[in-house]
Design a protein around this motif. Structure first.
Motif, PDB file in Angstrom:
ATOM      1  N   ILE A  21       0.843  -1.199   0.000  1.00 30.07           N
ATOM      2  CA  ILE A  21       0.000   0.000   0.000  1.00 30.07           C
ATOM      3  C   ILE A  21       0.875   1.244   0.000  1.00 30.07           C
ATOM      4  O   ILE A  21       0.636   2.191  -0.764  1.00 30.07           O
ATOM      5  CB  ILE A  21      -0.943   0.008   1.227  1.00 30.07           C
ATOM      6  N   ARG A  22       1.893   1.253   0.841  1.00 31.37           N
ATOM      7  CA  ARG A  22       2.806   2.413   0.888  1.00 31.37           C
ATOM      8  C   ARG A  22       3.522   2.594  -0.445  1.00 31.37           C
ATOM      9  O   ARG A  22       3.746   3.718  -0.894  1.00 31.37           O
ATOM     10  CB  ARG A  22       3.812   2.258   2.022  1.00 31.37           C
ATOM     11  N   LEU A  23       3.874   1.486  -1.067  1.00 31.11           N
ATOM     12  CA  LEU A  23       4.543   1.556  -2.367  1.00 31.11           C
ATOM     13  C   LEU A  23       3.637   2.191  -3.409  1.00 31.11           C
ATOM     14  O   LEU A  23       4.083   3.004  -4.232  1.00 31.11           O
ATOM     15  CB  LEU A  23       4.969   0.156  -2.803  1.00 31.11           C
ATOM     16  N   LEU A  24       2.355   1.872  -3.369  1.00 26.90           N
ATOM     17  CA  LEU A  24       1.401   2.465  -4.317  1.00 26.90           C
ATOM     18  C   LEU A  24       1.305   3.976  -4.161  1.00 26.90           C
ATOM     19  O   LEU A  24       0.949   4.678  -5.101  1.00 26.90           O
ATOM     20  CB  LEU A  24       0.011   1.860  -4.115  1.00 26.90           C
ATOM     21  N   GLU A  25       1.591   4.475  -2.977  1.00 26.45           N
ATOM     22  CA  GLU A  25       1.502   5.913  -2.721  1.00 26.45           C
ATOM     23  C   GLU A  25       2.675   6.692  -3.301  1.00 26.45           C
ATOM     24  O   GLU A  25       2.644   7.919  -3.325  1.00 26.45           O
ATOM     25  CB  GLU A  25       1.394   6.154  -1.219  1.00 26.45           C
ATOM     26  N   GLN A  26       3.692   6.000  -3.787  1.00 28.56           N
ATOM     27  CA  GLN A  26       4.864   6.664  -4.357  1.00 28.56           C
ATOM     28  C   GLN A  26       4.508   7.260  -5.720  1.00 28.56           C
ATOM     29  O   GLN A  26       4.004   6.552  -6.591  1.00 28.56           O
ATOM     30  CB  GLN A  26       6.018   5.673  -4.519  1.00 28.56           C
ATOM     31  N   PRO A  27       4.768   8.532  -5.906  1.00 31.09           N
ATOM     32  CA  PRO A  27       4.389   9.183  -7.168  1.00 31.09           C
ATOM     33  C   PRO A  27       5.235   8.757  -8.371  1.00 31.09           C
ATOM     34  O   PRO A  27       4.788   8.849  -9.500  1.00 31.09           O
ATOM     35  CB  PRO A  27       4.582  10.669  -6.872  1.00 31.09           C
ATOM     36  N   THR A  31       5.278   2.299 -14.385  1.00 34.39           N
ATOM     37  CA  THR A  31       4.516   1.120 -14.794  1.00 34.39           C
ATOM     38  C   THR A  31       4.541   0.012 -13.740  1.00 34.39           C
ATOM     39  O   THR A  31       3.738  -0.925 -13.811  1.00 34.39           O
ATOM     40  CB  THR A  31       5.050   0.558 -16.120  1.00 34.39           C
ATOM     41  N   LEU A  32       5.424   0.126 -12.764  1.00 33.88           N
ATOM     42  CA  LEU A  32       5.455  -0.846 -11.675  1.00 33.88           C
ATOM     43  C   LEU A  32       4.162  -0.809 -10.862  1.00 33.88           C
ATOM     44  O   LEU A  32       3.790  -1.786 -10.218  1.00 33.88           O
ATOM     45  CB  LEU A  32       6.666  -0.581 -10.773  1.00 33.88           C
ATOM     46  N   ARG A  33       3.446   0.304 -10.942  1.00 33.70           N
ATOM     47  CA  ARG A  33       2.170   0.455 -10.233  1.00 33.70           C
ATOM     48  C   ARG A  33       1.187  -0.654 -10.626  1.00 33.70           C
ATOM     49  O   ARG A  33       0.447  -1.165  -9.795  1.00 33.70           O
ATOM     50  CB  ARG A  33       1.574   1.823 -10.541  1.00 33.70           C
ATOM     51  N   ILE A  34       1.210  -1.048 -11.885  1.00 35.17           N
ATOM     52  CA  ILE A  34       0.324  -2.111 -12.369  1.00 35.17           C
ATOM     53  C   ILE A  34       0.634  -3.420 -11.646  1.00 35.17           C
ATOM     54  O   ILE A  34      -0.269  -4.125 -11.187  1.00 35.17           O
ATOM     55  CB  ILE A  34       0.462  -2.282 -13.896  1.00 35.17           C
ATOM     56  N   ASP A  35       1.930  -3.743 -11.517  1.00 33.68           N
ATOM     57  CA  ASP A  35       2.333  -4.981 -10.858  1.00 33.68           C
ATOM     58  C   ASP A  35       2.006  -4.960  -9.370  1.00 33.68           C
ATOM     59  O   ASP A  35       1.564  -5.971  -8.817  1.00 33.68           O
ATOM     60  CB  ASP A  35       3.827  -5.223 -11.055  1.00 33.68           C
ATOM     61  N   VAL A  36       2.217  -3.833  -8.719  1.00 31.21           N
ATOM     62  CA  VAL A  36       1.921  -3.714  -7.292  1.00 31.21           C
ATOM     63  C   VAL A  36       0.420  -3.848  -7.072  1.00 31.21           C
ATOM     64  O   VAL A  36      -0.025  -4.551  -6.145  1.00 31.21           O
ATOM     65  CB  VAL A  36       2.461  -2.382  -6.725  1.00 31.21           C
ATOM     66  N   ASN A  37      -0.354  -3.215  -7.910  1.00 31.17           N
ATOM     67  CA  ASN A  37      -1.808  -3.309  -7.809  1.00 31.17           C
ATOM     68  C   ASN A  37      -2.273  -4.757  -8.002  1.00 31.17           C
ATOM     69  O   ASN A  37      -3.127  -5.251  -7.268  1.00 31.17           O
ATOM     70  CB  ASN A  37      -2.464  -2.380  -8.828  1.00 31.17           C
ATOM     71  N   GLN A  38      -1.698  -5.438  -8.970  1.00 28.60           N
ATOM     72  CA  GLN A  38      -2.034  -6.845  -9.222  1.00 28.60           C
ATOM     73  C   GLN A  38      -1.662  -7.708  -8.021  1.00 28.60           C
ATOM     74  O   GLN A  38      -2.424  -8.596  -7.623  1.00 28.60           O
ATOM     75  CB  GLN A  38      -1.319  -7.345 -10.482  1.00 28.60           C
ATOM     76  N   ALA A  39      -0.506  -7.457  -7.440  1.00 28.28           N
ATOM     77  CA  ALA A  39      -0.080  -8.216  -6.263  1.00 28.28           C
ATOM     78  C   ALA A  39      -1.058  -8.024  -5.113  1.00 28.28           C
ATOM     79  O   ALA A  39      -1.401  -8.984  -4.408  1.00 28.28           O
ATOM     80  CB  ALA A  39       1.328  -7.789  -5.847  1.00 28.28           C
ATOM     81  N   LEU A  40      -1.517  -6.799  -4.916  1.00 30.97           N
ATOM     82  CA  LEU A  40      -2.488  -6.529  -3.860  1.00 30.97           C
ATOM     83  C   LEU A  40      -3.800  -7.263  -4.107  1.00 30.97           C
ATOM     84  O   LEU A  40      -4.377  -7.856  -3.183  1.00 30.97           O
ATOM     85  CB  LEU A  40      -2.758  -5.026  -3.757  1.00 30.97           C
ATOM     86  N   GLU A  41      -4.268  -7.235  -5.324  1.00 28.10           N
ATOM     87  CA  GLU A  41      -5.516  -7.925  -5.655  1.00 28.10           C
ATOM     88  C   GLU A  41      -5.397  -9.425  -5.413  1.00 28.10           C
ATOM     89  O   GLU A  41      -6.294 -10.039  -4.826  1.00 28.10           O
ATOM     90  CB  GLU A  41      -5.902  -7.663  -7.112  1.00 28.10           C
ATOM     91  N   GLU A  42      -4.284 -10.004  -5.842  1.00 24.90           N
ATOM     92  CA  GLU A  42      -4.099 -11.441  -5.664  1.00 24.90           C
ATOM     93  C   GLU A  42      -3.942 -11.795  -4.188  1.00 24.90           C
ATOM     94  O   GLU A  42      -4.470 -12.807  -3.723  1.00 24.90           O
ATOM     95  CB  GLU A  42      -2.898 -11.915  -6.478  1.00 24.90           C
TER      96      GLU A  42
END
Length: 57
Positions: A21-27, A31-42
């Motif tokens: 979650i903290r990583l997603l807050e990084q501006p 494109t890594l945001r897509i992978d982090v979001n996917q990891a959170l969903e999974e």
């Protein structure tokens, strides 16, 4: 491995979710945001399935 050990490991994984979650807050995530979001969903799906399979109690 007993049930309590498994529950302890799952709790440790839940604690690491906050790091994603903290990583997603990084501006500047780009494109890594897509992978982090996917990891959170999974992770959320797996934790939900765990709770359904092994209800607390």
């Amino acid at each position: 491995m007993d049930a309590q050990t498994i529950r302890d490991k799952v709790e440790a994984i839940k604690g690491k979710r906050d790091a994603l979650i903290r990583l997603l807050e990084q501006p500047d995530l780009g494109t890594l945001r897509i992978d982090v979001n996917q990891a959170l969903e999974e992770m959320d799906d797996l934790l939900e399935e765990f709770d359904r399979t092994f209800p607390a109690g």
